[in-house]
Design a protein around this motif. Sequence first.
Motif, PDB file in Angstrom:
ATOM      1  N   ARG A 145       0.837  -1.204   0.000  1.00  0.00           N
ATOM      2  CA  ARG A 145       0.000   0.000   0.000  1.00  0.00           C
ATOM      3  C   ARG A 145       0.868   1.249   0.000  1.00  0.00           C
ATOM      4  O   ARG A 145       0.831   2.053   0.922  1.00  0.00           O
ATOM      5  CB  ARG A 145      -0.932   0.000   1.216  1.00  0.00           C
ATOM      6  N   TYR A 146       1.677   1.392  -1.042  1.00  0.00           N
ATOM      7  CA  TYR A 146       2.526   2.573  -1.219  1.00  0.00           C
ATOM      8  C   TYR A 146       2.747   2.786  -2.707  1.00  0.00           C
ATOM      9  O   TYR A 146       2.454   1.914  -3.519  1.00  0.00           O
ATOM     10  CB  TYR A 146       3.873   2.406  -0.510  1.00  0.00           C
ATOM     11  N   TYR A 147       3.239   3.939  -3.055  1.00  0.00           N
ATOM     12  CA  TYR A 147       3.721   4.181  -4.404  1.00  0.00           C
ATOM     13  C   TYR A 147       4.854   5.193  -4.329  1.00  0.00           C
ATOM     14  O   TYR A 147       5.026   5.894  -3.333  1.00  0.00           O
ATOM     15  CB  TYR A 147       2.616   4.619  -5.374  1.00  0.00           C
ATOM     16  N   LEU A 148       5.658   5.226  -5.374  1.00  0.00           N
ATOM     17  CA  LEU A 148       6.790   6.139  -5.455  1.00  0.00           C
ATOM     18  C   LEU A 148       6.450   7.227  -6.465  1.00  0.00           C
ATOM     19  O   LEU A 148       5.957   6.925  -7.554  1.00  0.00           O
ATOM     20  CB  LEU A 148       8.048   5.395  -5.898  1.00  0.00           C
ATOM     21  N   GLU A 149       6.699   8.463  -6.088  1.00  0.00           N
ATOM     22  CA  GLU A 149       6.442   9.586  -6.978  1.00  0.00           C
ATOM     23  C   GLU A 149       7.765  10.262  -7.309  1.00  0.00           C
ATOM     24  O   GLU A 149       8.551  10.559  -6.408  1.00  0.00           O
ATOM     25  CB  GLU A 149       5.491  10.578  -6.320  1.00  0.00           C
TER      26      GLU A 149
ATOM     27  N   GLY B  10      -2.793   3.985   1.443  1.00  0.00           N
ATOM     28  CA  GLY B  10      -3.671   3.329   2.403  1.00  0.00           C
ATOM     29  C   GLY B  10      -2.937   2.558   3.480  1.00  0.00           C
ATOM     30  O   GLY B  10      -3.558   1.801   4.228  1.00  0.00           O
ATOM     31  N   CYS B  11      -1.639   2.743   3.595  1.00  0.00           N
ATOM     32  CA  CYS B  11      -0.888   2.037   4.639  1.00  0.00           C
ATOM     33  C   CYS B  11      -0.891   2.858   5.928  1.00  0.00           C
ATOM     34  O   CYS B  11      -1.083   4.066   5.912  1.00  0.00           O
ATOM     35  CB  CYS B  11       0.545   1.759   4.211  1.00  0.00           C
ATOM     36  N   HIS B  12      -0.688   2.184   7.033  1.00  0.00           N
ATOM     37  CA  HIS B  12      -0.534   2.888   8.298  1.00  0.00           C
ATOM     38  C   HIS B  12       0.797   2.545   8.969  1.00  0.00           C
ATOM     39  O   HIS B  12       1.171   3.149   9.962  1.00  0.00           O
ATOM     40  CB  HIS B  12      -1.714   2.601   9.246  1.00  0.00           C
TER      41      HIS B  12
END
Length: 177
Positions: free
Chosen positions: A87-91, A131-133
């Motif tokens: 639940r991550y992405y790199l920008e 959406g990660c915590h």
Amino acid sequence: MTTRTLLKRLEWTEMRKDGAYLYGSKIDFYDDYVVFDNERLASGKPIVSFVSRTNYQGNRFSPQLPLLEPGKSYELVADLETSPANRYYLELDFFNRQNEGISSQVLRVGQHQFTCPDDTFTYQITVRSAGCHRLQFRNLALYQEQEEVVEREQIASYQKEDLPEELDIIRGLIGLE
């Protein structure tokens, strides 16, 4: 055939202004990884950022990213885990000499390749929540992709009139009759 060369291994080693999302976050630094916890972290919020240009006098830290060559291909490999999983992405944000944004690329989980746009002067890499915590961050590895150039041996070629006398015996075999 494509090969890749490691340019830089990015590690989250310190807290700095504008470098991490601090509001309501608990960040623990260990020997070889960092744990980021925030139960109320909204999707799209930046967790940690790395920059290729800084104002050392004002911020007291050096750039973490290497310079990139415009038009070249690169690969960014993330060694991190999130809860819930993936639940991550790199920008990646690219800027020109006037610090104007010229391009923004989003690398989702499983996507790693990108091309540095023309007119790039500086850039920034941000790990964002999807959406990660909880995030366990080890490193980001930045590789440059290079096409391997296969050098062929120079083969001597002769025209009919240039064939040395020593090779008259094979004139028929090489198709010069």
